[in-house]
Design a protein around this motif. Structure first.
Motif, short mmCIF file in Angstrom:
data_model
loop_
_atom_site.label_atom_id
_atom_site.label_comp_id
_atom_site.label_asym_id
_atom_site.label_seq_id
_atom_site.Cartn_x
_atom_site.Cartn_y
_atom_site.Cartn_z
N LEU A 197 59.77 73.32 -23.70
CA LEU A 197 61.17 73.31 -23.29
C LEU A 197 62.07 73.50 -24.50
O LEU A 197 61.88 72.87 -25.54
N SER A 198 63.06 74.35 -24.36
CA SER A 198 64.04 74.54 -25.44
C SER A 198 65.07 73.42 -25.39
O SER A 198 65.16 72.67 -24.41
N ALA A 200 68.17 73.86 -25.06
CA ALA A 200 69.09 74.21 -23.97
C ALA A 200 68.55 73.74 -22.63
O ALA A 200 69.30 73.24 -21.78
N ASP A 201 67.23 73.89 -22.43
CA ASP A 201 66.61 73.41 -21.19
C ASP A 201 66.82 71.91 -21.03
O ASP A 201 67.14 71.42 -19.94
N LYS A 202 66.64 71.17 -22.12
CA LYS A 202 66.77 69.71 -22.06
C LYS A 202 68.21 69.29 -21.83
O LYS A 202 68.48 68.28 -21.16
N LEU A 204 70.71 71.21 -20.27
CA LEU A 204 71.13 71.62 -18.94
C LEU A 204 70.45 70.81 -17.84
O LEU A 204 71.01 70.63 -16.75
N SER A 206 66.12 69.83 -16.86
CA SER A 206 64.90 70.53 -16.48
C SER A 206 63.79 69.53 -16.19
O SER A 206 63.80 68.40 -16.69
N LYS A 222 67.70 65.56 -19.27
CA LYS A 222 69.09 65.92 -18.98
C LYS A 222 69.94 65.47 -20.14
O LYS A 222 69.74 64.38 -20.69
N GLY A 321 69.84 71.99 -14.10
CA GLY A 321 70.48 73.29 -14.31
C GLY A 321 69.54 74.36 -14.83
O GLY A 321 69.74 75.55 -14.56
N ALA A 322 68.53 73.97 -15.58
CA ALA A 322 67.56 74.94 -16.11
C ALA A 322 66.36 75.11 -15.18
O ALA A 322 65.47 75.91 -15.47
N TYR A 325 59.93 73.93 -14.62
CA TYR A 325 58.89 74.67 -15.33
C TYR A 325 57.55 74.05 -14.97
O TYR A 325 57.46 72.84 -14.74
#
Length: 461
Positions: A197-198, A200-202, A204, A206, A222, A321-322, A325
């Motif tokens: 996870l990037s 940004a993923d964390k 937004l 995921s 989050k 939001g992401a 996965y």
């Protein structure tokens, strides 16, 4: 470029024990030096060590092979990922009040974290790790990082990752043998999330679903923070065992599942018949494609529904939001993402690292195999050198002390010899060969006499 340090890690999985050693380049890419793995279905079950002796023997073999790959250096430490069906998160709060307004500093935060680690739940559960969430200051201001902010009261909301009391002890016991020490025991699900996870993923929001052989886990982030972690005690192995109910050996069922299985049954597909060995015998085991995928979908649906229940229980089902996965060996079934979306209503994507990982003996694609996710995450997150380097140094000459006699003792025999030589040195005669020969003979005799005398004087003195 020669590595200045190595990181080594062991993943004790329900289907395989995987060991890996590598080093991090200055550009944050990872160079994997060696990978070793051994099947482990009988000694590790649902992420928990079932047979400690057998597990320890497998680990010893892997570590010896890794050690041989870095010769003449020696492997002395290793990271071990902690997993198991007992692992989950708990919400916890700690409040600190001050007599007057206090500026929050690292010492205060560290004392809160230490108190969390010492929190007693019950005799069977231990705190394995602590992840702070928000801090509430004076019951009104919410801060993710409160250091430097003044307040009279601070309330810390944290996520405790907890698990069985014997979990860490059994994992370290399977690795440590007097020569190898465990230098860290990070949580396996966190390792995987940090790799896949990037940031940004964390931020937004995921959820990462890891379909393992013995268990399936869900980890939710989050605002860049860990929000929930849960483990479902079902994985790819139960799907295989369900297929065995069609009178198939487990090895044959696993092969058919990975080769032809789908997480969604398609009744319109051609209904082929599969025979694992194609011997032509009348009584040879066989299974129809429709039956195979009907069995797989039923069990995978049950697993994903349990995961969806955990996502809803976390309170973040509408904050991803992401999206979702998924990874893990059992996630390689066709249409896994479509099944997750059908049940959750959220877009699901196969997780893949964007890190550059290299290995001289295998391709980058092989290194990104979902089975390696946890151990790669440990290598990238490791900070302790795990190897004792063999330093080749030149031999150092011993210091020799030479004592010289006093100056006058040195000069006196030299002066005496010079006087004697001056006295006995005859002038070369002209024309008389016999006198010349006699003179030479006399010089040699007298010279030898005085030379021996000089040596004796030197030894006496």
């Amino acid at each position: 470029m020669e590595p200045k340090e190595y990181i080594a890690a062991i993943d004790l999985g329900s289907s395989k024990i995987i060991g890996m050693i590598g080093w991090k380049r200055p550009d944050s890419t990872l160079e994997v030096v060696a990978v070793e793995k051994i099947e482990s279905p009988s000694c590790i079950r649902r992420g928990t060590i079932h047979n400690l002796e057998e597990t320890a023997n497998h680990v010893k073999q892997i570590l010896q092979k890794l050690d041989s790959r870095i010769h003449p250096n020696k492997l002395t430490k290793v990271y071990v990922g902690v997993a198991g069906q007992s692992i989950h998160t708990l919400n916890h709060k700690i409040t600190r009040s001050f007599t007057q307004e206090e500026v929050i500093n690292e010492k205060i935060i560290d004392s809160i974290i230490d108190e969390c680690f010492n929190y007693s739940i019950d005799e069977k559960i231990d705190v394995l790790d602590v992840y702070p969430n928000e801090y509430k200051l004076d019951a009104k201001k919410t801060e993710i990082n409160p250091i430097g902010v003044a307040c009279e009261e601070i309330e810390a909301n944290v996520k405790l990752i907890v698990g069985r009391t014997s979990l860490k002890e059994s994992f370290s016991g399977a690795v440590e043998d007097g020569r190898i020490d465990v230098c860290g025991m990070p949580i396996s699900q966190i390792n995987a999330a940090n790799l896949l996870l990037s940031e940004a993923d964390k931020v937004l929001g995921s959820a990462l679903i890891d379909f393992g052989a013995g268990t399936t886990s869900v980890t939710i982030f989050k605002d860049g923070l860990l929000r929930h972690l849960a483990v479902i005690p079902f994985g790819g192995n139960v799907v295989t065992k369900d297929i065995c109910s069609a009178n198939l050996m487990e090895s044959d069922a696993e092969k058919l599942k990975t080769s032809f299985g789908s997480a969604i049954f398609n009744p319109d597909s051609d209904n082929k018949v599969f025979r694992p060995h194609n011997t032509g015998a009348v009584d040879e085991p066989k299974i129809e494609l429709h039956m195979l995928n009907n069995i797989i979908e039923a069990r995978m649906t049950e697993i994903v529904e349990n995961i969806w229940s955990q996502i809803q229980a976390s309170g973040f089902s509408k904050s991803l939001g992401a999206g979702i996965y998924y990874t893990g060996g059992a996630s390689q079934l066709r249409n896994t993402g479509d099944l997750i979306k059908r049940i959750t209503g959220i877009e699901a994507k196969k997780a893949a690292t964007n890190r550059n990982i290299f290995n001289s003996s295998t391709s980058t694609e092989s290194m990104l195999n979902p089975a390696y996710t946890t151990v790669l995450g440990m290598l990238l997150g490791g900070t302790t050198n795990c190897v004792k380097f063999a330093h080749h140094t030149a031999a150092v000459s011993k210091t020799v002390t030479i004592e010289f006699p006093e100056e006058e003792l040195i000069l006196k025999p030299i002066a005496e010899k010079q006087v004697i030589e001056k006295v006995i040195e005859p002038k070369k005669p002209k024309g008389d060969n016999k006198l010349v020969a006699a003179g030479k003979k006399m010089k040699i005799m007298l010279g030898d006499l005085f030379t021996d005398s000089d040596n004796n004087d030197t030894e006496m003195k």
